[in-house]
Design a protein around this motif. Structure first.
Motif, PDB file in Angstrom:
ATOM      1  N   ILE A 154       0.838  -1.198   0.000  1.00 56.44           N
ATOM      2  CA  ILE A 154       0.000   0.000   0.000  1.00 56.44           C
ATOM      3  C   ILE A 154       0.869   1.243   0.000  1.00 56.44           C
ATOM      4  CG2 ILE A 154      -1.997  -1.077   1.104  1.00 56.44           C
ATOM      5  CD1 ILE A 154      -1.041  -0.086   3.771  1.00 56.44           C
ATOM      6  N   VAL A 155       0.334   2.324  -0.559  1.00 56.52           N
ATOM      7  CA  VAL A 155       1.057   3.591  -0.643  1.00 56.52           C
ATOM      8  C   VAL A 155       0.452   4.549   0.377  1.00 56.52           C
ATOM      9  CG1 VAL A 155       1.755   5.490  -2.131  1.00 56.52           C
ATOM     10  CG2 VAL A 155       1.455   3.192  -3.100  1.00 56.52           C
ATOM     11  N   ARG A 168       0.267  -0.368  -4.721  1.00 56.48           N
ATOM     12  CA  ARG A 168       1.376  -0.514  -5.660  1.00 56.48           C
ATOM     13  C   ARG A 168       1.633  -2.008  -5.897  1.00 56.48           C
ATOM     14  NH1 ARG A 168       5.283   1.404  -2.648  1.00 56.48           N
ATOM     15  NH2 ARG A 168       5.105   3.583  -3.277  1.00 56.48           N
ATOM     16  N   PHE A 169       1.761  -2.385  -7.160  1.00 57.53           N
ATOM     17  CA  PHE A 169       2.083  -3.759  -7.530  1.00 57.53           C
ATOM     18  C   PHE A 169       3.537  -3.825  -7.980  1.00 57.53           C
ATOM     19  CE2 PHE A 169      -2.466  -3.627  -7.776  1.00 57.53           C
ATOM     20  CZ  PHE A 169      -2.873  -4.889  -7.350  1.00 57.53           C
ATOM     21  N   PHE A 170       4.274  -4.756  -7.392  1.00 56.13           N
ATOM     22  CA  PHE A 170       5.678  -4.977  -7.729  1.00 56.13           C
ATOM     23  C   PHE A 170       5.777  -6.133  -8.717  1.00 56.13           C
ATOM     24  CE2 PHE A 170       6.659  -2.345  -4.213  1.00 56.13           C
ATOM     25  CZ  PHE A 170       8.023  -2.083  -4.203  1.00 56.13           C
ATOM     26  N   TYR A 187       3.609  -0.678 -10.620  1.00 55.98           N
ATOM     27  CA  TYR A 187       2.325  -0.172 -11.123  1.00 55.98           C
ATOM     28  C   TYR A 187       1.576   0.421  -9.929  1.00 55.98           C
ATOM     29  CZ  TYR A 187       3.497  -3.248 -15.031  1.00 55.98           C
ATOM     30  OH  TYR A 187       4.135  -3.856 -16.084  1.00 55.98           O
ATOM     31  N   GLU A 188       1.393   1.733  -9.943  1.00 53.81           N
ATOM     32  CA  GLU A 188       0.801   2.429  -8.790  1.00 53.81           C
ATOM     33  C   GLU A 188      -0.608   2.910  -9.124  1.00 53.81           C
ATOM     34  OE1 GLU A 188       1.915   6.297  -6.070  1.00 53.81           O
ATOM     35  OE2 GLU A 188       3.531   4.938  -6.691  1.00 53.81           O
ATOM     36  N   PHE A 189      -1.555   2.604  -8.229  1.00 56.37           N
ATOM     37  CA  PHE A 189      -2.961   2.982  -8.397  1.00 56.37           C
ATOM     38  C   PHE A 189      -3.399   3.844  -7.218  1.00 56.37           C
ATOM     39  CE2 PHE A 189      -2.247  -0.877 -10.698  1.00 56.37           C
ATOM     40  CZ  PHE A 189      -3.082  -0.852 -11.799  1.00 56.37           C
TER      41      PHE A 189
END
Length: 389
Positions: A154-155, A168-170, A187-189
């Motif tokens: 999480i961001v 955020r997906f790594f 990939y940040e949402f």
């Protein structure tokens, strides 16, 4: 009584050690035969295979110790029965409760040994064995997966603190044995699952305290000027809008990334839950819960880590009735065979409940302890039967 306690302890420990050595030899042979077909491919030499098999042995100790305790205790009790030693002990006013207490004290030592292997040794030797195998094959950890290694965090607005502003997906193509990441994609949402940025980096090096240093970074930032301040009517209509034509591209030689993903989380995310320690399972389960991911399998594995070593007490209680069976009820070899069948049945029931717990979403603690409770009832029933007869 102290002499009898020492006699029981020495005899049972010797039998358990012999059975344990036999099981470890069998496991090592199976591991060896499984790896031999790969010898000679990509430089995978026989010395890597032998080292890999040797380093995996501590993990097998944790797995087979309950079964070794069962068979070793059955062998000892059957020997006492065949030589009438147990009959003489009972005639000398030794009760079933006294024998059970002596076996329980012996079981404490075996449980402690099992916990040491499960919590301190195996979590360190299992990753080492994997590194040895991959190094011998000339491959890296994440090349086992077609698209690399994936994980999620999480961001937050202030790095590791503040409110949650997205996820955020790594994606990492390769994880080096030293923990260095190669070909990193992020990939940040935002909280409405709108894609906000795609970051690509050649490498990632962990700096400590949740900080990664990315190198050769290219970042694509997606913006949407149609989105207004939260609460406005226009924002309600465009809440999930995504204007991909507005893209800002940034490049930099290095960039610092703050994330709750650490090398330890990456290591446990690709590990078999059964090979992880209780502390690693608790850490990774907490991480999955925070990211709203499925945790049932890891919760069950965590409780099994706590309850499975205690099954040694249950299995040793199942071995106690064999001391009451005379030679005419079957020789030592027959009783050992029965003990092996009981041990195999326990392993099958334990595995069955683990899968049923995941499929049926049963409480994790109940799923982990249920097999031990079932066999405890069988042990109490067997003791009641031999006492009556």
């Amino acid at each position: 009584m102290k002499i009898l306690q020492r006699y029981f302890a020495v005899t049972i420990f010797q039998a358990v050690a012999f059975v344990l050595a036999a099981f470890l030899a069998l496991q090592a042979f199976m591991d060896l035969t499984g790896e031999l077909p790969r010898v000679g491919k990509n430089g995978y030499a026989i010395q890597y295979v032998l080292l890999f098999v040797a380093v995996k042995l501590p993990g097998h100790v944790y797995e087979v110790m309950p079964l070794a305790a069962l068979i070793g205790t059955i062998y000892t009790m059957a020997q006492f029965a065949s030589t009438s030693e147990f009959t003489i002990m009972r005639a000398s006013s030794m009760t079933t409760g006294m024998v059970a207490w002596m076996l329980a004290k012996i079981g404490v030592v075996l449980v402690i040994i099992t916990f040491i292997f499960g919590e301190l040794i195996t979590p360190r030797t299992a990753p080492l064995a994997e590194k040895i195998k991959l190094s011998g094959r000339g491959t890296t950890i994440s090349t086992e997966f077609r698209s690399g290694l994936w994980t999620k965090d999480i961001v937050k607005s202030e790095g590791m603190t503040g409110e949650v502003i997205g996820s955020r997906f790594f994606n990492v193509r390769e994880v080096r044995p030293d923990g260095k990441l190669v070909d990193v994609k992020l990939y940040e949402f935002d909280n409405n699952f709108r894609l906000r940025s795609i970051t690509v980096a050649k490498t990632g090096t962990y700096q400590g305290t949740n900080k990664w240093m990315l190198s050769e970074v290219k970042e694509n930032i997606f913006t949407n000027p149609a989105l207004l301040k939260p609460g406005s009517e226009a924002n309600l209509a465009n809440n999930y809008a995504q204007d991909s034509s507005m893209i800002e591209t940034r490049t930099s030689a290095t960039r610092e990334l703050i994330s709750e993903i650490t090398p330890r989380i990456l290591s446990v995310s690709r590990s078999d839950p059964e090979r992880m320690s209780a502390s690693e399972l608790a850490l990774y389960t907490r991480h999955l819960q925070e990211n709203k991911q499925e945790t049932e399998r890891f919760k069950i594995a965590f409780w099994k880590k706590l309850f499975d070593p205690l099954a040694i007490f249950v299995l040793m209680a199942l071995a106690l009735p064999f001391g009451y069976l005379h030679t005419r009820s079957g020789g030592v070899s027959l009783k050992i065979f029965v003990g092996i069948m009981i041990g195999v049945s326990y392993l099958l029931v334990n595995t069955l409940f683990s899968h049923l717990g995941v499929l049926s979403t049963w409480p994790a603690a109940l799923t982990a302890i249920a097999p031990s409770l079932i066999f405890l009832l069988l042990a109490l029933g067997a003791l009641w039967w031999v006492e009556r007869h």
